[in-house]
Design an enzyme around this catalytic site. Structure first.
Site, short mmCIF file in Angstrom:
data_model
loop_
_atom_site.label_atom_id
_atom_site.label_comp_id
_atom_site.label_asym_id
_atom_site.label_seq_id
_atom_site.Cartn_x
_atom_site.Cartn_y
_atom_site.Cartn_z
N ASP A 16 0.86 -1.19 0.00
CA ASP A 16 0.00 0.00 0.00
C ASP A 16 0.90 1.24 0.00
OD1 ASP A 16 -2.33 1.62 0.19
OD2 ASP A 16 -2.28 1.58 2.37
N SER A 17 0.28 2.40 -0.17
CA SER A 17 1.03 3.66 -0.08
C SER A 17 1.47 3.96 1.35
CB SER A 17 0.14 4.81 -0.54
OG SER A 17 -1.00 4.86 0.31
N TYR A 72 -1.25 8.27 -2.40
CA TYR A 72 -1.57 7.90 -3.78
C TYR A 72 -2.85 8.59 -4.26
CZ TYR A 72 1.75 3.94 -4.13
OH TYR A 72 2.87 3.15 -4.22
N GLY A 73 -3.74 8.91 -3.31
CA GLY A 73 -5.08 9.41 -3.65
C GLY A 73 -5.12 10.52 -4.69
N CYS A 81 -4.59 -1.62 -1.82
CA CYS A 81 -4.84 -0.19 -2.03
C CYS A 81 -5.87 -0.06 -3.14
CB CYS A 81 -3.53 0.49 -2.41
SG CYS A 81 -3.74 2.21 -2.89
N ASN A 82 -7.03 0.50 -2.81
CA ASN A 82 -8.08 0.67 -3.82
C ASN A 82 -7.63 1.63 -4.91
OD1 ASN A 82 -10.96 -0.36 -2.52
ND2 ASN A 82 -9.48 0.24 -0.98
N THR A 83 -6.96 2.71 -4.49
CA THR A 83 -6.57 3.76 -5.43
C THR A 83 -5.67 3.18 -6.52
OG1 THR A 83 -6.60 5.24 -3.53
CG2 THR A 83 -5.59 6.09 -5.53
N GLU A 132 -3.18 7.52 9.21
CA GLU A 132 -1.72 7.46 9.40
C GLU A 132 -1.35 8.03 10.79
OE1 GLU A 132 0.93 6.51 7.28
OE2 GLU A 132 -0.47 5.68 5.81
N CYS A 141 -11.26 2.62 0.90
CA CYS A 141 -9.82 2.91 1.02
C CYS A 141 -9.35 2.06 2.19
CB CYS A 141 -9.59 4.39 1.31
SG CYS A 141 -7.89 4.76 1.80
N THR A 142 -8.25 1.36 2.01
CA THR A 142 -7.83 0.41 3.05
C THR A 142 -7.38 1.10 4.34
OG1 THR A 142 -5.66 0.33 1.96
CG2 THR A 142 -7.23 -1.43 1.45
N HIS A 143 -7.13 2.40 4.26
CA HIS A 143 -6.80 3.13 5.50
C HIS A 143 -8.01 3.22 6.44
CE1 HIS A 143 -3.12 4.49 3.54
NE2 HIS A 143 -2.74 5.02 4.69
#
Ligand code: DGL
Length: 266
Positions: free
Chosen positions: A11-12, A43-44, A75-77, A153, A188-190
């Site tokens: 992921d980012s 990344y968004g 990561c969806n993005t 984050e 979004c995985t976050h």
């Protein structure tokens, strides 16, 4: 060959940890490498071509070094644009994560669904196609938020999350009387990392839906021969950063006992 060829989850930032948890539950004896492209975070907002080139470059470097048996783009993005290129290039199974529109359409009682994702994901053609295919009978309200990614984050670095800020971010889902989302897709995985706080901010939401379990099922179906003993799972960062010490504790909670820095400048 490594005695424990790992599964690489990518992921980012720390978002993919929500996917790592789900996959590890399904495949507890696998060895994991969790790679965080913090050199290019977030990344968004990135243009699609730039993002595809970056993900290709990072995975090319990491796959050569780690030789994973499987890659999960958590990561969806990135998944909504980069998967075809990655699958054409690398020989191992590449699994991606896309917004869980289909299960949300089934769960929603009033058929008003909120899609909460990055600004990139909410505007993608891939997302339009998912909605057209799986939720044509639903009213889908889309909210793209960069701020929520930053907050996830921050939480992993030990910072407190202000519930009023979350309430504000979620407010478009509840703006019109008679058009209130009862189900929200965490695209979004976050965002699953903030689930407790999101629930507090919007207790009226009946279902918060993410893609972690679906990814885990897919990974398990592609690895019929389960390992019997796991090796040491580690995190990889593409740049050093001052908050690394604070992150180490959170990463350990996700079973990542060591951090390696493999610099891949953006
Ligand atoms: N975790 C990512 C996703 O699922 C992206 C966050 C970001 O870098 O903007 O979309």
């Amino acid at each position: 060959m490594d005695a424990h060829p790992p599964i690489l989850i990518f992921d980012s930032g720390v978002g993919g940890l929500s996917v790592l948890d789900a996959v590890r539950k399904a495949l507890p004896h696998e060895t994991y490498r969790y790679a965080c492209d913090n050199a290019a975070f977030p990344y968004g907002p990135k243009p699609e071509d730039e993002l595809v080139a970056r993900v290709d470059a990072v995975l090319t470097a990491l796959i050569a070094r780690i030789e994973p048996k499987m890659v999960i783009v958590a990561c969806n993005t990135a998944s909504t644009v980069a998967l075809p290129r990655l699958r054409a290039k690398f020989p191992m199974p590449i699994i991606g994560v896309v917004p869980a529109i289909k299960p949300a359409a089934g769960l929603s009682g009033n058929k008003v669904i909120g899609l909460l994702a990055t600004p990139g994901t909410v505007t993608r053609r891939y997302t339009d196609d998912l909605i057209r295919e799986f939720a044509p009978h639903c009213d889908v309200i889309r909210v793209g938020s960069r701020e929520l990614v930053v907050l996830a984050e921050a939480k992993l670095r030990g910072e407190a999350i202000d519930i009023d800020t979350l309430r504000e971010i979620l407010s478009p889902f509840f703006q019109e009387a008679g058009r209130q989302a009862d189900t929200i897709v965490l695209g979004c995985t976050h965002f699953p990392l903030l689930l407790d706080e999101l629930r507090q901010a919007a207790p009226q939401v009946k279902h918060w839906v993410d893609s972690g379990e679906a990814i885990a099922r897919r990974a398990a179906s592609l690895l019929p021969e389960a390992e019997t003993e796991a090796g040491i799972s580690r995190a990889i960062f593409t740049a050093d950063e001052p908050s690394m010490k604070r992150l180490a504790a959170a990463l350990a909670e996700h079973g990542l006992v060591q951090i390696d820095i493999i610099p891949i400048p953006n």
